[in-house]
Design a protein around this motif. Structure first.
Motif, PDB file in Angstrom:
ATOM      1  N   CYS A  95      -7.443  -3.823  -2.629  1.00  0.00           N
ATOM      2  CA  CYS A  95      -7.085  -5.261  -2.462  1.00  0.00           C
ATOM      3  C   CYS A  95      -6.206  -5.635  -1.352  1.00  0.00           C
ATOM      4  N   TYR A  96      -5.016  -4.835  -1.323  1.00  0.00           N
ATOM      5  CA  TYR A  96      -4.072  -5.082  -0.402  1.00  0.00           C
ATOM      6  C   TYR A  96      -4.368  -4.814   1.442  1.00  0.00           C
ATOM      7  N   VAL A  97      -5.487  -3.723   1.284  1.00  0.00           N
ATOM      8  CA  VAL A  97      -6.033  -3.348   2.456  1.00  0.00           C
ATOM      9  C   VAL A  97      -6.549  -4.497   2.925  1.00  0.00           C
ATOM     10  N   TYR A  98      -7.434  -5.101   2.010  1.00  0.00           N
ATOM     11  CA  TYR A  98      -8.173  -6.122   2.357  1.00  0.00           C
ATOM     12  C   TYR A  98      -7.287  -7.606   2.863  1.00  0.00           C
ATOM     13  N   VAL A  99      -6.163  -7.677   1.987  1.00  0.00           N
ATOM     14  CA  VAL A  99      -5.045  -8.676   2.592  1.00  0.00           C
ATOM     15  C   VAL A  99      -4.391  -8.413   3.894  1.00  0.00           C
ATOM     16  N   MET A 100      -4.237  -7.007   4.059  1.00  0.00           N
ATOM     17  CA  MET A 100      -3.661  -6.908   5.565  1.00  0.00           C
ATOM     18  C   MET A 100      -4.776  -7.146   6.717  1.00  0.00           C
ATOM     19  N   TRP A 101      -6.090  -6.848   6.323  1.00  0.00           N
ATOM     20  CA  TRP A 101      -7.075  -7.000   7.380  1.00  0.00           C
ATOM     21  C   TRP A 101      -7.220  -8.523   7.458  1.00  0.00           C
ATOM     22  N   ARG A 140      -3.219   6.627 -12.812  1.00  0.00           N
ATOM     23  CA  ARG A 140      -2.746   7.044 -11.266  1.00  0.00           C
ATOM     24  C   ARG A 140      -4.045   6.528 -10.296  1.00  0.00           C
ATOM     25  N   VAL A 141      -5.307   7.074 -11.033  1.00  0.00           N
ATOM     26  CA  VAL A 141      -6.439   6.676 -10.194  1.00  0.00           C
ATOM     27  C   VAL A 141      -6.732   5.324  -9.998  1.00  0.00           C
ATOM     28  N   ALA A 142      -6.467   4.527 -11.236  1.00  0.00           N
ATOM     29  CA  ALA A 142      -6.783   3.261 -11.200  1.00  0.00           C
ATOM     30  C   ALA A 142      -5.943   2.288 -10.205  1.00  0.00           C
ATOM     31  N   LEU A 143      -4.813   3.021 -10.010  1.00  0.00           N
ATOM     32  CA  LEU A 143      -3.934   2.200  -8.805  1.00  0.00           C
ATOM     33  C   LEU A 143      -4.495   2.136  -7.435  1.00  0.00           C
ATOM     34  N   SER A 164       9.102   2.532  -7.297  1.00  0.00           N
ATOM     35  CA  SER A 164       8.129   2.480  -6.114  1.00  0.00           C
ATOM     36  C   SER A 164       7.338   1.322  -6.548  1.00  0.00           C
ATOM     37  N   LEU A 165       6.629   1.572  -7.811  1.00  0.00           N
ATOM     38  CA  LEU A 165       5.714   0.529  -8.400  1.00  0.00           C
ATOM     39  C   LEU A 165       6.120  -0.784  -8.599  1.00  0.00           C
ATOM     40  N   LEU A 166       7.392  -0.959  -9.095  1.00  0.00           N
ATOM     41  CA  LEU A 166       8.193  -2.201  -9.377  1.00  0.00           C
ATOM     42  C   LEU A 166       8.377  -3.095  -7.862  1.00  0.00           C
ATOM     43  N   ALA A 167       8.633  -2.197  -6.954  1.00  0.00           N
ATOM     44  CA  ALA A 167       9.139  -2.642  -5.700  1.00  0.00           C
ATOM     45  C   ALA A 167       8.040  -3.568  -5.037  1.00  0.00           C
ATOM     46  N   VAL A 168       6.584  -3.300  -5.581  1.00  0.00           N
ATOM     47  CA  VAL A 168       5.513  -4.025  -5.038  1.00  0.00           C
ATOM     48  C   VAL A 168       5.507  -5.313  -5.108  1.00  0.00           C
ATOM     49  N   GLY A 169       6.360  -5.770  -6.292  1.00  0.00           N
ATOM     50  CA  GLY A 169       6.473  -7.266  -6.654  1.00  0.00           C
ATOM     51  C   GLY A 169       7.023  -7.834  -5.364  1.00  0.00           C
ATOM     52  N   LEU A 170       8.092  -7.110  -4.878  1.00  0.00           N
ATOM     53  CA  LEU A 170       8.524  -7.763  -3.580  1.00  0.00           C
ATOM     54  C   LEU A 170       7.560  -7.937  -2.502  1.00  0.00           C
ATOM     55  N   MET A 171       6.910  -7.001  -2.311  1.00  0.00           N
ATOM     56  CA  MET A 171       5.790  -7.240  -1.374  1.00  0.00           C
ATOM     57  C   MET A 171       4.874  -8.320  -1.635  1.00  0.00           C
ATOM     58  N   VAL A 206       0.889  -1.293   0.143  1.00  0.00           N
ATOM     59  CA  VAL A 206      -0.095   0.159  -0.005  1.00  0.00           C
ATOM     60  C   VAL A 206       0.918   1.462  -0.097  1.00  0.00           C
ATOM     61  N   ILE A 207       1.771   1.256   0.932  1.00  0.00           N
ATOM     62  CA  ILE A 207       2.887   2.549   1.050  1.00  0.00           C
ATOM     63  C   ILE A 207       3.389   2.675  -0.325  1.00  0.00           C
ATOM     64  N   LEU A 208       3.927   1.481  -1.196  1.00  0.00           N
ATOM     65  CA  LEU A 208       4.547   1.790  -2.243  1.00  0.00           C
ATOM     66  C   LEU A 208       3.826   2.120  -3.313  1.00  0.00           C
ATOM     67  N   VAL A 209       2.578   1.621  -3.347  1.00  0.00           N
ATOM     68  CA  VAL A 209       1.613   2.255  -4.593  1.00  0.00           C
ATOM     69  C   VAL A 209       1.223   3.743  -4.202  1.00  0.00           C
ATOM     70  N   LEU A 210       1.124   4.116  -2.810  1.00  0.00           N
ATOM     71  CA  LEU A 210       0.687   5.354  -2.528  1.00  0.00           C
ATOM     72  C   LEU A 210       2.010   6.456  -3.087  1.00  0.00           C
ATOM     73  N   ILE A 211       3.219   5.765  -2.974  1.00  0.00           N
ATOM     74  CA  ILE A 211       4.488   6.631  -3.179  1.00  0.00           C
ATOM     75  C   ILE A 211       4.088   6.890  -4.536  1.00  0.00           C
ATOM     76  N   SER A 212       4.113   5.877  -5.278  1.00  0.00           N
ATOM     77  CA  SER A 212       3.986   6.152  -6.843  1.00  0.00           C
ATOM     78  C   SER A 212       3.115   6.840  -7.530  1.00  0.00           C
ATOM     79  N   ILE A 213       1.758   6.714  -6.846  1.00  0.00           N
ATOM     80  CA  ILE A 213       0.865   7.548  -7.373  1.00  0.00           C
ATOM     81  C   ILE A 213       1.070   9.036  -7.175  1.00  0.00           C
ATOM     82  N   ASN A 214       1.715   9.430  -5.951  1.00  0.00           N
ATOM     83  CA  ASN A 214       2.055  10.704  -5.609  1.00  0.00           C
ATOM     84  C   ASN A 214       3.273  11.474  -6.006  1.00  0.00           C
ATOM     85  N   SER A 215       4.232  10.504  -6.851  1.00  0.00           N
ATOM     86  CA  SER A 215       5.396  11.000  -7.316  1.00  0.00           C
ATOM     87  C   SER A 215       5.678  10.788  -8.875  1.00  0.00           C
TER      88      SER A 215
END
Length: 203
Positions: free
Chosen positions: A185-191, A176-179, A118-125, A101-110
């Motif tokens: 989805c990731y917030v649900y996985v976290m929950w 960017r909005v689509a992200l 930051s978006l590519l690093a989501v693969g690691l997560m 979630v943090i990485l996607v938010l960084i990507s959207i806002n940069s």
């Protein structure tokens, strides 16, 4: 004695189907959400890094970047195998989901390289989400494990449906909005890692 026997019989009836396990059914949604988010991002990286405010790469160069996304997932999978023996699976799952979630938010806002990497690093997560959700979802199911495994494997249909919705949003509101969809989805996985994976049976 008769009361105890009736309770045992009722419990057996309550557990007569894999569908009656709450943590399993929530896990099915978790697999759906995780696979959907992973494929949605992976399928649109080329278009994303080609955006003028990201790096404006040509299609070939942009396509080469996809390798880093899936490569990070592979590296993370091996690292995850070690970490899962050291830390709680539920906490690791939640940690990785929060990281995504943090990485996607960084990507959207940069913009520029930060937005891309930051978006590519989501693969690691993403790396340990599938096996961890799967393991948590089938825990304690006993004779229903085979049925549960089938349900969880069916949930990978999220990899077809979520990207379709992602594409619709991207076409109408921009990438960017689509992200924001993978973020949901990731917030649900976290929950699921923190709460939904607790073992209880449904009615």
């Amino acid at each position: 004695m008769e009361h105890a026997a009736n309770e045992a019989e009722a419990t057996e009836e309550q557990h007569s189907s894999a569908w009656q396990y709450r943590h399993l059914m929530l896990g099915v949604v978790g697999i759906f959400a995780y696979v959907g988010a992973e494929v949605a991002i992976g399928s649109h990286i080329v278009s994303y890094v080609a955006l003028p405010d990201v790096l404006g790469l040509d299609p070939k160069a942009a396509g080469d970047m996809v390798t880093y996304y899936w490569g990070a997932a592979m590296v993370g999978r091996f690292a995850g195998a070690y970490l899962l023996n050291k830390f709680s699976p539920t906490k690791l799952l939640a940690f990785n989901a929060i990281g995504a979630v943090i990485l996607v938010l960084i990507s959207i806002n940069s913009t520029g390289a930060v937005a891309m990497w930051s978006l590519l690093a989501v693969g690691l997560m993403n790396s340990l989400m599938y096996p961890t959700i799967f393991t948590l979802a089938v825990a304690g199911l006993g004779r229903h494990t085979e049925e549960a495994s089938g349900l969880l494997c069916t949930a990978i249909v999220g990899g077809a449906l979520v990207p379709m919705l992602f594409g619709f949003i991207a076409d109408n509101s921009g990438l960017r909005v689509a992200l924001l969809l993978p973020i949901v989805c990731y917030v649900y996985v976290m929950w699921y890692g923190l709460r939904g994976s607790r073992r209880t049976a449904t009615v």
